[in-house]
Design an enzyme around this catalytic site. Structure first.
Site, mmCIF file in Angstrom:
data_model
loop_
_atom_site.group_PDB
_atom_site.id
_atom_site.type_symbol
_atom_site.label_atom_id
_atom_site.label_comp_id
_atom_site.label_asym_id
_atom_site.label_seq_id
_atom_site.Cartn_x
_atom_site.Cartn_y
_atom_site.Cartn_z
ATOM 1 N N LYS A 1 0.851 -1.185 0.000
ATOM 2 C CA LYS A 1 0.000 0.000 0.000
ATOM 3 C C LYS A 1 0.890 1.240 0.000
ATOM 4 C CE LYS A 1 -3.667 2.435 2.506
ATOM 5 N NZ LYS A 1 -4.577 2.404 3.674
ATOM 6 N N ASP B 1 -2.219 10.088 -6.295
ATOM 7 C CA ASP B 1 -0.883 9.840 -6.844
ATOM 8 C C ASP B 1 -0.369 8.434 -6.557
ATOM 9 O OD1 ASP B 1 -0.198 9.921 -4.153
ATOM 10 O OD2 ASP B 1 0.724 11.908 -4.261
ATOM 11 N N GLY B 2 -1.138 7.646 -5.793
ATOM 12 C CA GLY B 2 -0.750 6.269 -5.529
ATOM 13 C C GLY B 2 0.204 6.061 -4.371
ATOM 14 N N ARG C 1 0.729 -5.177 3.420
ATOM 15 C CA ARG C 1 -0.444 -5.762 4.068
ATOM 16 C C ARG C 1 -0.563 -7.234 3.656
ATOM 17 N NH1 ARG C 1 -5.245 -1.352 3.396
ATOM 18 N NH2 ARG C 1 -5.321 -2.075 1.242
ATOM 19 N N ARG D 1 -13.537 -7.469 -1.577
ATOM 20 C CA ARG D 1 -14.457 -6.611 -0.828
ATOM 21 C C ARG D 1 -15.875 -6.713 -1.393
ATOM 22 N NH1 ARG D 1 -10.663 -2.356 0.065
ATOM 23 N NH2 ARG D 1 -8.577 -3.209 -0.195
ATOM 24 N N ASP E 1 -16.607 -0.485 -0.221
ATOM 25 C CA ASP E 1 -15.323 -0.952 -0.758
ATOM 26 C C ASP E 1 -14.316 -1.213 0.353
ATOM 27 O OD1 ASP E 1 -15.541 2.022 -0.702
ATOM 28 O OD2 ASP E 1 -13.409 1.933 -1.149
ATOM 29 N N ASN E 2 -14.687 -0.903 1.592
ATOM 30 C CA ASN E 2 -13.818 -1.174 2.741
ATOM 31 C C ASN E 2 -14.366 -2.302 3.609
ATOM 32 O OD1 ASN E 2 -12.132 0.905 1.972
ATOM 33 N ND2 ASN E 2 -13.101 2.414 3.293
ATOM 34 N N ASP F 1 -8.551 -1.920 5.596
ATOM 35 C CA ASP F 1 -8.375 -0.512 5.221
ATOM 36 C C ASP F 1 -8.407 0.415 6.443
ATOM 37 O OD1 ASP F 1 -7.995 -1.067 2.607
ATOM 38 O OD2 ASP F 1 -10.031 -0.629 1.972
#
Length: 542
Positions: free
Chosen positions: A133, A145-146, A203, A210, A284-285, A294
């Site tokens: 991550k 920006d990742g 992780r 999800r 999505d979490n 997350d």
């Protein structure tokens, strides 16, 4: 010995990347932001960083993977889990998924800064997905920006492992690495952007699938892909439900949904037990394995306030506050039910299973509260009212939840109530008050009355003081990852001192033990931390 120091154990990791082998890939191989149609993932490489440096690693997670301490301290380990090198067998990819964010459908989301390196199968035949991550942009990065910054990465690393040691279903963390690069972030979205040190967390989870993975295909009417994805999920993550069948049918899909509901209920009961607030329970979490996933703007209840949320973005709505978590989990499960409905074709069986979530949560909550209070079992006739009054009392004045329950175990159940003064009765729990000088005589009388009823209830059940304390200490932690403790570790780490990260990780390995030499980590939030950024409220900026 030299071979070990070079991280030779990393070469023994066995990869079996079923996700990329059995599911359709994005046909576009260039890494640019886009809508990805008809695919479950995009192949993407981590972006190399300039000067990676190990901050910390979890020895428990390393051992689970078959890695030694020497492996984890090697330069090769740092290069691999900074994304600069790939091991043989790694096939990096980012997942495509959608989701509801704060109750609104957000369309395609996906792994915007997460890159899965591959699936490791251990000697014990356990499957672990390794995911970086903060390792750079992906096709799902949208306007991001990742990257990730050190402060949020420290929090995720520590909390993943702290939750595991608390006995709470969770994704894990293997390592925390500084990138050597700066990342610009506006922490509170108020125009005060500044460069911060970048970091990457590795992780680890049996699966990172999800609710949103199913939602995206359903929303796009990609029913064949939805079926293919659910069938894959059953084969890899729920093989026990197939019972030897080569092809699942509707009954298997319903059993799967029931198991997801039950696992989710169990996870939420655990959150409520220890005072954990996720802060951003978007669909999505939400993990289909019922794992806490997350770790963004999460927090721990210090003073017991059911309306508290750690997320500044949610400060007005308080959708994801502590008290709302059970209901929001159900809301999210409804969205998952809607997503898989095209494969079921009937609403009624899904609705019946959703009712099962409510029953499972209620039963789990009652069992949990009985354990927190030291009862042998929950007696609805009297314990419902007892718990309702207790939670009202805790919320009425600023009371530290963790300290209250831990100290309640010290209250001697063998005392003669007729000979007991209220002041003596209150002594063990008074330590939990944040502003003791503001506690009114009326409140003390009311709490003392509750304590008398509580002791009488235990005496009725024939619970000994020893058994009561043992039962309570097993579920009421002495140590939780208080927000201010994490922030102190972050402050030091940003100055290049990682000792507090390791110290906190060590304390959180034994959250139910007394650890007298670590008592300072069990203290109430200091007054200076009441409104300090990172100690009270956090944002999604990371």
């Amino acid at each position: 010995m030299l071979k070990l120091l070079e991280g030779a154990g990393l070469d023994n990791l066995v990869f079996d990347n079923r996700y990329v082998r059995e599911l359709p890939a994005d046909v576009e191989t260039d890494n640019y932001r886009r809508q990805v149609q008809g695919a479950c993932y995009s192949s993407v490489l981590p972006t190399k960083v300039s000067n990676p440096r190990l901050v910390s690693f979890s020895r428990e997670m390393a051992e689970e993977l078959g890695l030694t301490e020497e492996d984890c301290l090697s330069d090769r380990f740092v290069q691999v889990f900074a994304g600069n090198q790939l091991l043989d067998g790694m096939e990096p990819y980012s997942m495509c998924y959608g989701g509801h964010q704060f109750g609104q459908w957000a369309g395609q989301l996906g792994d915007g800064r997460a890159i899965n390196l591959g699936e490791v199968v251990t000697a014990a035949n356990k499957r672990w997905v390794l995911q970086l991550k903060g390792s750079g942009p992906t096709p799902y990065s949208r306007s991001g920006d990742g990257w990730a910054v050190l402060r949020s990465s420290v929090r995720e690393f520590l909390c993943s492992e702290a939750m595991h040691h608390l006995g709470i279903p969770t994704t894990r963390a293997l390592s925390l690495v500084l990138t050597g690069d700066q990342v610009v972030r506006d922490m509170f979205y108020n125009g005060n952007a500044r460069p911060e040190p970048g970091a990457i967390v590795c992780r680890v989870s049996p699966s990172f699938i999800r609710f949103g993975n199913f939602q995206i295909y359903s929303a796009r009417n990609e029913t064949d892909l939805l079926k293919q994805f659910l069938d894959f999920t059953l084969r890899r993550d729920f093989p026990h439900l197939l019972a030897g069948r080569s092809e699942p049918d509707k009954s298997v899909y319903l059993k799967w949904f029931e198991e997801v509901c039950l696992r989710t209920a169990e996870m939420i009961v655990h959150w409520q037990r220890v005072g954990f607030v996720h802060g951003v329970m978007n669909t999505d979490n939400m993990s289909i394995l019922g794992l806490t996933i997350d770790y963004g703007p999460y927090g721990w209840l210090e003073d017991y306030d059911p309306d508290w949320t750690p997320n500044t973005t949610d400060a007005e709505m308080r959708r994801y506050s502590f008290g709302q978590q059970p209901a929001i989990a159900l809301w999210n499960l409804v969205q998952l039910a809607n997503a898989v409905f095209p494969l079921i074709g009937e609403a009624e069986p899904l609705q019946e299973i959703l009712k099962l979530y409510n029953r499972a949560f209620q039963q789990g909550w009652q069992k949990m509260m009985a354990a927190k209070l030291g009862f042998k079992a929950f007696d609805e006739r009297q314990d419902e009212a007892l718990c309702t009054e207790l939670l009202a009392l805790l919320a009425e004045v600023e009371t530290d939840m963790t300290i209250f329950y831990r100290n309640l175990a010290l209250l001697d159940v063998g005392q003669d109530l007729s000979q007991l003064d209220d002041a003596i009765l209150l002594t063990p729990v008074a330590e939990a008050w944040y502003q003791a000088d503001k506690i009114t005589p009326e409140y003390k009388q009311r709490l003392a009355a509750w304590l008398r009823t509580y002791i009488h209830r235990l005496q009725q059940e024939g619970v000994s003081q020893r058994d009561k304390k043992q039962r309570m200490d097993a579920v009421n932690p002495k140590y939780v990852l208080r927000n201010y403790l994490a922030q102190l570790a972050i402050d030091k780490a940003e100055q290049g001192d990682f000792s507090q990260v390791d110290e906190l990780l060590d304390v959180m390995r034994h959250p139910y033990d007394e650890q007298p030499e670590k008592q300072r980590y069990a203290e109430k939030r200091p007054d200076w931390a009441r409104h300090k950024p990172g100690c009270s409220m956090l944002s999604c900026s990371s």
